[in-house]
Design an enzyme around this catalytic site. Structure first.
Site, PDB file in Angstrom:
ATOM      1  N   CYS A 182      14.601   1.290  21.202  1.00  0.00           N
ATOM      2  CA  CYS A 182      14.503   0.238  22.243  1.00  0.00           C
ATOM      3  C   CYS A 182      15.359  -0.941  21.626  1.00  0.00           C
ATOM      4  O   CYS A 182      15.766  -1.812  22.454  1.00  0.00           O
ATOM      5  CB  CYS A 182      13.231  -0.483  22.839  1.00  0.00           C
ATOM      6  SG  CYS A 182      12.333  -1.320  21.431  1.00  0.00           S
ATOM      7  N   ARG A 195       0.965  -1.231   0.098  1.00  0.00           N
ATOM      8  CA  ARG A 195      -0.249   0.020   0.033  1.00  0.00           C
ATOM      9  C   ARG A 195       0.855   1.279   0.017  1.00  0.00           C
ATOM     10  O   ARG A 195       0.336   2.416  -0.674  1.00  0.00           O
ATOM     11  CB  ARG A 195      -0.911  -0.245   1.222  1.00  0.00           C
ATOM     12  CG  ARG A 195      -2.065  -0.988   1.210  1.00  0.00           C
ATOM     13  CD  ARG A 195      -2.976  -0.820   2.355  1.00  0.00           C
ATOM     14  NE  ARG A 195      -3.627   0.187   2.202  1.00  0.00           N
ATOM     15  CZ  ARG A 195      -4.452   0.877   3.102  1.00  0.00           C
ATOM     16  NH1 ARG A 195      -4.368   0.249   4.305  1.00  0.00           N
ATOM     17  NH2 ARG A 195      -5.191   1.786   3.017  1.00  0.00           N
ATOM     18  N   HIS A 227      -7.243   8.703  11.057  1.00  0.00           N
ATOM     19  CA  HIS A 227      -6.742   7.127  10.818  1.00  0.00           C
ATOM     20  C   HIS A 227      -5.229   6.844  10.878  1.00  0.00           C
ATOM     21  O   HIS A 227      -4.706   5.676  10.403  1.00  0.00           O
ATOM     22  CB  HIS A 227      -7.387   6.488   9.585  1.00  0.00           C
ATOM     23  CG  HIS A 227      -9.006   6.435   9.753  1.00  0.00           C
ATOM     24  ND1 HIS A 227      -9.983   6.171   8.890  1.00  0.00           N
ATOM     25  CD2 HIS A 227      -9.850   6.262  10.938  1.00  0.00           C
ATOM     26  CE1 HIS A 227     -11.083   6.079   9.192  1.00  0.00           C
ATOM     27  NE2 HIS A 227     -10.970   6.139  10.537  1.00  0.00           N
ATOM     28  N   CYS A 257      12.569  -1.456  16.023  1.00  0.00           N
ATOM     29  CA  CYS A 257      12.682  -0.105  16.522  1.00  0.00           C
ATOM     30  C   CYS A 257      14.298   0.302  16.746  1.00  0.00           C
ATOM     31  O   CYS A 257      14.956  -0.597  17.506  1.00  0.00           O
ATOM     32  CB  CYS A 257      12.022  -0.232  18.054  1.00  0.00           C
ATOM     33  SG  CYS A 257      11.970   1.220  18.678  1.00  0.00           S
TER      34      CYS A 257
END
Length: 313
Positions: free
Chosen positions: A206, A79, A131, A203
């Site tokens: 972290c 997408r 959204h 990530c």
């Protein structure tokens, strides 16, 4: 400034809107997928439907991501890629320019996640993405609050790159110059390599959690900060106009914003290709229904404020 005709729309409606819009000081827009139709983007269900034999609505859940993060990232990477191939259309640019001219008096509530309004230069402080966005990512580690906005990397990690069609001789020839024809990976007959979890986006803060798309999935709450910003604008005073663009506004919270704006005195202007897609409560005296493509309609409707629109080529 003389009103220009828009095919299929009554000239007197354009003229009456042109008389009204220069006197508006507080305006809302409620935006749906129809805004991006002229950019060649399908709606969510159109993009998905049965995506590689999976119901797209079933992929857009936290449970789906937990069960198969590679599959969900494939879907959202696809997408992201398709939206990046599209360009903002004149309606996106018209709304962006109107927002700049109104200097805080115009706020847009967008249900779209395709990133086209930001790419058109719509001021972010007046654009409320209820959204989320395909181009925001956030950490799934409960103890980590990492969020990155505006990540337009395509693909976001190498493992999610779209494959070349090596069965096509022209594509094989093009591999040498890296100009390959991409496959439609929404087709389940296209074979895709497995992706290990270690190769998915992780990530950088972290160093433990997987990153996920920064969109609101089914079963999740809409972002409090966005909803609060919208409510603060609505509650700050009378509203002159709400434009309902490319959406039927039939579900929460979209329907509520039309009702709230009316309670603040707003007239309603619908811009929609579906002539039967009336706003909640139907059309009232003094409302407008502009049955047409937003890309053709909006630049003319807003011309008394934005002038002749120059769209980048």
């Amino acid at each position: 400034m003389a009103s220009k005709p828009i095919p299929g729309i009554k000239q007197e409606d354009i003229e009456s809107f042109h008389e009204f819009i220069p006197n508006c000081t507080r305006v809302l827009a409620l935006i749906g997928a129809g805004l991006s139709a002229s950019s060649g983007l399908a709606t969510f269900r159109g993009v998905g439907g049965l995506w590689r034999n999976h119901d797209a609505m079933q992929l857009a859940t936290p449970e789906a991501f937990q069960a198969n993060p590679a599959l969900v990232w494939r879907f959202y990477s696809y997408r992201r890629h398709m939206a990046l191939k599209a360009n903002p259309n004149p309606a996106h640019y018209a709304l962006a320019e109107y927002s700049k001219r109104m200097n805080g008096g115009f706020h847009s509530i967008s249900q779209n996640v395709d990133g086209l309004s930001p790419r058109a230069g719509h001021p972010s402080e007046y654009l409320h993405l209820v959204h989320g966005s395909l181009y925001d990512v956030k950490c799934t580690n409960f103890f980590c609050s990492y969020i990155e906005k505006g990540n337009y990397a395509d693909p976001i990690v190498p493992a999610l790159d779209l494959p070349a069609d090596e069965s096509d001789p022209t594509t094989i020839d093009a591999l040498a110059t890296r100009q390959v024809r991409e496959l439609d990976i929404s087709d389940a007959s296209v074979q895709l390599p497995e992706i290990a979890e270690k190769d998915l986006p992780h990530c950088p803060s972290c160093n433990e959690g997987l990153l996920r798309p920064g969109v609101v999935w089914f079963g999740e709450w809409l972002p409090d900060s966005v909803i609060n910003d919208i409510d603060n604008f609505i509650n700050a005073g009378p509203i002159d106009l709400i434009m309902v663009i490319g959406t039927g506004a039939k579900v929460y919270p979209a329907a509520s914003y039309v009702i709230k704006a009316r309670s603040k005195g707003a007239r309603v202007a619908v811009i929609n290709t579906d002539p039967d897609d009336e706003p909640p409560g139907g059309m009232k005296k003094g409302d407008w229904f502009f049955n047409g493509d937003a890309a053709a309609v909006l630049p003319e409707l807003l011309r008394p404020i934005i002038g002749e629109l120059a769209v980048p080529t």
